[in-house]
Design an enzyme around this catalytic site. Structure first.
Site, mmCIF file in Angstrom:
data_model
loop_
_atom_site.group_PDB
_atom_site.id
_atom_site.type_symbol
_atom_site.label_atom_id
_atom_site.label_comp_id
_atom_site.label_asym_id
_atom_site.label_seq_id
_atom_site.Cartn_x
_atom_site.Cartn_y
_atom_site.Cartn_z
ATOM 1 N N ASP A 1 -7.836 -6.400 6.437
ATOM 2 C CA ASP A 1 -7.316 -7.115 5.271
ATOM 3 C C ASP A 1 -5.834 -7.462 5.424
ATOM 4 O O ASP A 1 -5.103 -7.560 4.448
ATOM 5 C CB ASP A 1 -7.547 -6.305 4.000
ATOM 6 C CG ASP A 1 -6.835 -4.948 4.019
ATOM 7 O OD1 ASP A 1 -6.187 -4.607 5.044
ATOM 8 O OD2 ASP A 1 -6.929 -4.217 3.024
ATOM 9 N N ARG B 1 -4.372 -4.991 9.426
ATOM 10 C CA ARG B 1 -3.315 -4.178 8.803
ATOM 11 C C ARG B 1 -3.374 -2.793 9.424
ATOM 12 O O ARG B 1 -4.265 -2.006 9.157
ATOM 13 C CB ARG B 1 -3.509 -4.079 7.300
ATOM 14 C CG ARG B 1 -2.539 -3.118 6.616
ATOM 15 C CD ARG B 1 -2.653 -3.154 5.098
ATOM 16 N NE ARG B 1 -3.982 -2.885 4.612
ATOM 17 C CZ ARG B 1 -4.412 -1.710 4.130
ATOM 18 N NH1 ARG B 1 -3.594 -0.679 4.084
ATOM 19 N NH2 ARG B 1 -5.654 -1.581 3.701
ATOM 20 N N CYS C 1 -2.117 0.477 9.114
ATOM 21 C CA CYS C 1 -1.518 1.287 8.064
ATOM 22 C C CYS C 1 -1.142 2.631 8.701
ATOM 23 O O CYS C 1 -2.014 3.440 9.024
ATOM 24 C CB CYS C 1 -2.537 1.448 6.941
ATOM 25 S SG CYS C 1 -1.892 2.260 5.491
ATOM 26 N N CYS D 1 0.810 -1.227 0.000
ATOM 27 C CA CYS D 1 0.000 0.000 0.000
ATOM 28 C C CYS D 1 0.841 1.275 0.000
ATOM 29 O O CYS D 1 0.310 2.361 -0.209
ATOM 30 C CB CYS D 1 -0.960 -0.003 1.178
ATOM 31 S SG CYS D 1 -0.148 -0.012 2.786
ATOM 32 N N HIS E 1 -2.606 11.322 15.742
ATOM 33 C CA HIS E 1 -3.060 10.483 14.634
ATOM 34 C C HIS E 1 -1.885 9.659 14.121
ATOM 35 O O HIS E 1 -0.822 10.200 13.815
ATOM 36 C CB HIS E 1 -3.609 11.370 13.513
ATOM 37 C CG HIS E 1 -3.981 10.624 12.276
ATOM 38 N ND1 HIS E 1 -5.096 9.824 12.203
ATOM 39 C CD2 HIS E 1 -3.385 10.558 11.062
ATOM 40 C CE1 HIS E 1 -5.174 9.308 10.986
ATOM 41 N NE2 HIS E 1 -4.145 9.735 10.284
ATOM 42 N N HIS F 1 -4.662 4.245 10.162
ATOM 43 C CA HIS F 1 -5.914 3.501 10.253
ATOM 44 C C HIS F 1 -5.626 2.009 10.361
ATOM 45 O O HIS F 1 -4.555 1.550 9.977
ATOM 46 C CB HIS F 1 -6.781 3.773 9.018
ATOM 47 C CG HIS F 1 -7.256 5.184 8.944
ATOM 48 N ND1 HIS F 1 -6.517 6.178 8.351
ATOM 49 C CD2 HIS F 1 -8.379 5.775 9.429
ATOM 50 C CE1 HIS F 1 -7.170 7.337 8.462
ATOM 51 N NE2 HIS F 1 -8.309 7.112 9.111
#
Length: 149
Positions: free
Chosen positions: A107, A115, A117, A63, A100, A103
């Site tokens: 998957d 995951r 990310c 990704c 932050h 996310h």
């Protein structure tokens, strides 16, 4: 971490780090520090320095962002519903500095199927070789084999 400590920690950080950690921006995929980083060590909160993820749990999700199967400790992160950009996602934030991180998606790969990310700008890498010297010796056992434990 108090708000005053957080303000002090933010001083001198790049505008990118501030936008991502404080205003939920996202860095470009494949154009960030850790998306293809493979060295052994831990990833800590860029503001508080608290451990968040281990290279042992990092994988290439394709990704363009660093992806992990789980945090080092469940208590290291908190989750919030994110309904921005006409999507429903689960935001991952640092428990320690309330920043932050990215996310979490369902998957991922085993053992969790998740995951995480994560934006590289939200984390800092501590190489295994420097962990003890920088005060992270308690996490060195993450890198021991079963025979060494």
């Amino acid at each position: 971490m108090t708000e005053q400590e957080k303000r002090e920690a933010l001083k001198g950080l790049s505008e990118t780090v501030i936008q991502i950690t404080q205003f939920k921006a996202t860095e470009r995929p494949f154009h960030n520090a850790y998306w293809d980083h493979e060295e052994e060590g831990i990833y800590v909160d860029v503001i508080s320095g608290k451990p968040l993820f281990s290279s042992k749990d990092k994988f290439d999700a394709g990704c363009g962002w660093p992806s992990f199967t789980k945090p080092i400790e469940d208590e290291a992160v908190i989750y919030e519903l994110d309904e921005s950009h006409f999507m429903k996602r689960v935001e991952v934030k640092s428990q320690f500095a309330d920043i932050h991180l990215g996310h979490v998606f369902d998957d991922g790969i085993e053992p969790t199927g998740l995951r995480y990310c994560i934006n590289s700008a939200s984390i800092k890498f501590i190489p295994k070789s420097q962990m003890a010297a920088l005060g992270y010796e308690a996490y060195l056992d993450l890198f021991q084999t079963e025979d060494e434990k």
